[in-house]
Design a protein around this motif. Sequence first.
Motif, PDB file in Angstrom:
ATOM      1  N   ARG A 188       0.738  -1.184   0.018  1.00 49.96           N
ATOM      2  CA  ARG A 188       0.098   0.140   0.084  1.00 49.96           C
ATOM      3  C   ARG A 188       0.837   1.178   0.173  1.00 49.96           C
ATOM      4  O   ARG A 188       1.709   1.435   0.915  1.00 49.96           O
ATOM      5  N   ALA A 189       0.815   1.877  -0.946  1.00 48.68           N
ATOM      6  CA  ALA A 189       1.537   3.246  -1.305  1.00 48.68           C
ATOM      7  C   ALA A 189       0.892   4.388  -0.970  1.00 48.68           C
ATOM      8  O   ALA A 189      -0.544   4.450  -1.071  1.00 48.68           O
ATOM      9  N   GLY A 190       1.418   5.707  -1.107  1.00 50.59           N
ATOM     10  CA  GLY A 190       0.946   6.963  -0.833  1.00 50.59           C
ATOM     11  C   GLY A 190       0.266   7.585  -2.241  1.00 50.59           C
ATOM     12  O   GLY A 190       0.322   6.756  -3.233  1.00 50.59           O
ATOM     13  N   ASN A 191       0.226   8.727  -2.269  1.00 49.83           N
ATOM     14  CA  ASN A 191      -0.041   9.314  -3.481  1.00 49.83           C
ATOM     15  C   ASN A 191       1.263   9.725  -4.311  1.00 49.83           C
ATOM     16  O   ASN A 191       2.106  10.449  -3.868  1.00 49.83           O
ATOM     17  N   ALA A 224      -7.003  19.153   1.467  1.00 45.72           N
ATOM     18  CA  ALA A 224      -6.865  17.724   1.688  1.00 45.72           C
ATOM     19  C   ALA A 224      -5.398  17.480   1.918  1.00 45.72           C
ATOM     20  O   ALA A 224      -4.487  18.036   1.134  1.00 45.72           O
ATOM     21  N   VAL A 225      -4.905  16.491   2.839  1.00 49.97           N
ATOM     22  CA  VAL A 225      -3.823  16.361   3.223  1.00 49.97           C
ATOM     23  C   VAL A 225      -3.249  14.821   2.620  1.00 49.97           C
ATOM     24  O   VAL A 225      -4.280  13.880   2.904  1.00 49.97           O
ATOM     25  N   ARG A 226      -2.602  14.682   1.893  1.00 54.23           N
ATOM     26  CA  ARG A 226      -1.892  13.199   1.299  1.00 54.23           C
ATOM     27  C   ARG A 226      -0.493  13.010   1.633  1.00 54.23           C
ATOM     28  O   ARG A 226       0.212  13.925   1.736  1.00 54.23           O
ATOM     29  N   PRO A 227      -0.329  11.521   1.598  1.00 55.30           N
ATOM     30  CA  PRO A 227       1.145  11.050   1.880  1.00 55.30           C
ATOM     31  C   PRO A 227       1.830  11.225   0.506  1.00 55.30           C
ATOM     32  O   PRO A 227       1.933  10.186  -0.359  1.00 55.30           O
ATOM     33  N   TRP A 228       2.408  12.358  -0.144  1.00 55.42           N
ATOM     34  CA  TRP A 228       2.996  12.324  -1.162  1.00 55.42           C
ATOM     35  C   TRP A 228       4.473  11.688  -1.277  1.00 55.42           C
ATOM     36  O   TRP A 228       5.034  11.803  -0.326  1.00 55.42           O
ATOM     37  N   GLN A 229       4.644  11.066  -2.309  1.00 58.53           N
ATOM     38  CA  GLN A 229       6.164  10.218  -2.574  1.00 58.53           C
ATOM     39  C   GLN A 229       6.319  10.215  -3.995  1.00 58.53           C
ATOM     40  O   GLN A 229       5.458  10.108  -4.838  1.00 58.53           O
ATOM     41  N   PRO A 260       5.586   8.065   2.612  1.00 60.59           N
ATOM     42  CA  PRO A 260       6.748   9.299   2.879  1.00 60.59           C
ATOM     43  C   PRO A 260       6.745   9.243   4.462  1.00 60.59           C
ATOM     44  O   PRO A 260       6.212   8.963   5.217  1.00 60.59           O
ATOM     45  N   ALA A 261       8.073  10.292   4.878  1.00 62.25           N
ATOM     46  CA  ALA A 261       8.249  10.582   6.207  1.00 62.25           C
ATOM     47  C   ALA A 261       6.850  11.678   6.552  1.00 62.25           C
ATOM     48  O   ALA A 261       6.284  12.269   5.574  1.00 62.25           O
ATOM     49  N   ASP A 262       6.695  11.579   7.855  1.00 61.01           N
ATOM     50  CA  ASP A 262       5.899  12.542   8.256  1.00 61.01           C
ATOM     51  C   ASP A 262       5.703  14.066   7.809  1.00 61.01           C
ATOM     52  O   ASP A 262       4.734  14.685   7.532  1.00 61.01           O
ATOM     53  N   THR A 263       6.638  14.553   7.497  1.00 57.44           N
ATOM     54  CA  THR A 263       7.433  16.070   7.228  1.00 57.44           C
ATOM     55  C   THR A 263       6.537  16.314   5.744  1.00 57.44           C
ATOM     56  O   THR A 263       6.437  17.081   5.387  1.00 57.44           O
ATOM     57  N   ASP A 264       6.453  15.168   4.999  1.00 60.95           N
ATOM     58  CA  ASP A 264       6.036  15.328   3.686  1.00 60.95           C
ATOM     59  C   ASP A 264       4.698  15.089   3.484  1.00 60.95           C
ATOM     60  O   ASP A 264       3.961  15.051   2.202  1.00 60.95           O
ATOM     61  N   MET A 265       3.912  15.020   4.559  1.00 61.59           N
ATOM     62  CA  MET A 265       2.468  14.996   4.378  1.00 61.59           C
ATOM     63  C   MET A 265       1.960  16.497   4.270  1.00 61.59           C
ATOM     64  O   MET A 265       1.863  16.957   5.317  1.00 61.59           O
ATOM     65  N   GLN A 266       1.650  16.874   2.956  1.00 57.00           N
ATOM     66  CA  GLN A 266       1.238  18.119   2.900  1.00 57.00           C
ATOM     67  C   GLN A 266       0.102  18.361   2.426  1.00 57.00           C
ATOM     68  O   GLN A 266      -0.817  17.301   1.599  1.00 57.00           O
ATOM     69  N   THR A 267      -0.655  19.591   2.321  1.00 50.80           N
ATOM     70  CA  THR A 267      -2.155  19.850   1.961  1.00 50.80           C
ATOM     71  C   THR A 267      -1.800  20.003   0.201  1.00 50.80           C
ATOM     72  O   THR A 267      -0.865  20.270  -0.379  1.00 50.80           O
ATOM     73  N   VAL A 268      -2.874  19.813  -0.548  1.00 46.41           N
ATOM     74  CA  VAL A 268      -2.801  19.850  -1.789  1.00 46.41           C
ATOM     75  C   VAL A 268      -2.362  21.457  -2.417  1.00 46.41           C
ATOM     76  O   VAL A 268      -1.368  21.643  -3.279  1.00 46.41           O
ATOM     77  N   PRO A 298     -18.340  14.596  -5.393  1.00 43.95           N
ATOM     78  CA  PRO A 298     -18.089  12.949  -4.814  1.00 43.95           C
ATOM     79  C   PRO A 298     -17.367  13.143  -3.731  1.00 43.95           C
ATOM     80  O   PRO A 298     -16.349  13.928  -3.433  1.00 43.95           O
ATOM     81  N   HIS A 299     -17.827  12.320  -2.585  1.00 47.47           N
ATOM     82  CA  HIS A 299     -16.903  12.363  -1.348  1.00 47.47           C
ATOM     83  C   HIS A 299     -15.395  11.997  -1.683  1.00 47.47           C
ATOM     84  O   HIS A 299     -15.231  10.863  -2.336  1.00 47.47           O
ATOM     85  N   GLU A 300     -14.353  12.658  -1.060  1.00 48.29           N
ATOM     86  CA  GLU A 300     -12.985  12.329  -1.183  1.00 48.29           C
ATOM     87  C   GLU A 300     -12.486  12.517   0.279  1.00 48.29           C
ATOM     88  O   GLU A 300     -13.032  13.440   0.967  1.00 48.29           O
ATOM     89  N   ALA A 301     -11.626  11.660   0.669  1.00 50.27           N
ATOM     90  CA  ALA A 301     -11.209  11.701   2.178  1.00 50.27           C
ATOM     91  C   ALA A 301     -10.514  12.928   2.178  1.00 50.27           C
ATOM     92  O   ALA A 301      -9.642  13.659   1.290  1.00 50.27           O
ATOM     93  N   GLY A 302     -10.493  13.424   3.257  1.00 47.29           N
ATOM     94  CA  GLY A 302      -9.980  14.882   3.864  1.00 47.29           C
ATOM     95  C   GLY A 302      -8.146  14.687   4.214  1.00 47.29           C
ATOM     96  O   GLY A 302      -7.495  15.461   3.535  1.00 47.29           O
ATOM     97  N   THR A 303      -8.202  13.749   5.205  1.00 52.30           N
ATOM     98  CA  THR A 303      -6.784  13.585   5.515  1.00 52.30           C
ATOM     99  C   THR A 303      -6.625  11.925   5.541  1.00 52.30           C
ATOM    100  O   THR A 303      -7.336  11.303   5.851  1.00 52.30           O
ATOM    101  N   LEU A 304      -5.173  11.810   4.904  1.00 53.50           N
ATOM    102  CA  LEU A 304      -5.050  10.241   4.709  1.00 53.50           C
ATOM    103  C   LEU A 304      -3.402  10.446   5.127  1.00 53.50           C
ATOM    104  O   LEU A 304      -2.650  10.897   4.350  1.00 53.50           O
ATOM    105  N   ARG A 305      -3.135   9.583   5.751  1.00 50.35           N
ATOM    106  CA  ARG A 305      -1.770   9.413   6.125  1.00 50.35           C
ATOM    107  C   ARG A 305      -1.378   7.968   6.507  1.00 50.35           C
ATOM    108  O   ARG A 305      -2.323   7.081   6.714  1.00 50.35           O
TER     109      ARG A 305
END
Length: 358
Positions: A188-191, A224-229, A260-268, A298-305
Motif C-alpha cells: 500500500r503506497a501513498g499518493n 486535503a492532506v495526502r502522503p505524497w511520494q 513518505p516521512a511525516d514531514t512530507d504529508m502536505q496539503t494540496v 463526490p466524497h473524497e477523504a480529507g486527511t490520509l496518512r
Amino acid sequence: MAHFWRDKRVFITGHTGFKGSWLTLWLHLMGAKVSGYSLPAPTNPSLFHLARLHNCVQTTTGDVRDPKHLAETLAAVQPDIVFHLAAQPLVRDSYSTPLDTYATNVMGTAHLLEAVRHTPCVRSVVVVTSDKCYENREWLWGYREDDPMGGHDPYSSSKGAAELVTSAYRRSFFAKDPENPVGIASVRAGNVIGGGDFAPDRLVPDFIRALERNDAVSIRNPHAVRPWQFVLEPLSGYLQIAQLLYEHGGKYGEAWNFGPADTDMQTVSQLCATFNHSLQKNDVMPVEVRLEPQPQGPHEAGTLRLDISKARQRLDWIPKMELYTALELTAQWYAGYLNNEDLRGLSENQIAFYQSLT
C-alpha cells in the motif's frame, strides 16, 4: 538488489500504466526478463510510449477480467515473480463505473491469484493496492497495516476488498502448502508523483495540461492532506518485498505500507505552490492556481496518512527522498516532455540518481 534481478523472469499486470511503466524500465535496467499483461496504455500521451518501453518488455494485450486468457498467458511466460498492478485507479471514475471498478480491482485480483495457484514456477507475488484501502476515520495519525479495511467510495472499497481476497488466498492456498512455497504480499503506497503520469483528475497531470492549454488549474480539495511520494520510493519497497518473498517464502507474506516521512504529508495547496516553484527552476512558466473547493462533489477523504513503522523496523526501508526533491525531479521530467527531450534517457537517469541515494 540489482544482482538478484538479473535473468529473473518477471510478470507484471498493468505494465503500461504509470507505475507499471516505471517498474518495467527499472527491472529491465537490472537485467530482468520482463513480460507484461495489460490493456493498451490508459492515456495518450503515456510514459510507456514516450519512453519507448515496448523495447523493454514482452507485451501481451489482455484484461485481468478475462481469467482464461490471463491464466494461459501466465502459464506461457513461466515467471519466477509476479507484480499485480492492473487496476481501475481513479476515485472519481469509480463513481461513474462502479461495476467495472469492482470487476477489475476485486475479481481481477482473484483471477491473478487463481492463475498463480496453477503455475508452480511462481515463487513470489506482490499485489499492489492503495493507501485508500483503509476505513478512513480522518485521523491525524497514520494508518497501520492491521487497521480495518473499508472505503467510502467504490474505488477505495474495491482496494479494501482486494486486500481481503489476497489475504484469503494466501491463508487458504499457500501459507501451509510445502509443495507450493510461493510468498504473497500486498503493498500500500501513498499518493505517487513523478514524470509520465497523464491520468485525468490527478494534481500534477492537471498542472501539465493547464500549461499546454496556457490556462489556470483548478484545485478541488485544496486543504486535503495526502502522503505524497516520488514514484520510485514505493517501487523500491515492492522490489525489496518481492526479493524477500522469493528467498524466504511466506515469512514476509503479509501487508506492507510504503509511504513518505511525516514531514512530507502536505496539503494540496502547499504541494501546488512548491511544484510551481520547481517548474520555474526548470524554465517553465508558473501555472495560475484556482482554489475551488467543491463541497457538493463526490466524497473524497480529507486527511490520509500512512504509518511506515513496520517497513522501517522489519525491512530497514525508509524514504530516501524529501518531497521538495521529488517535485524537482517531477518538474524536470515534464520540462523535458514539453521540450521534446529524450524521455527514455531522462527516466533512466532519474532511476540512476535514486539508486545513488543512501
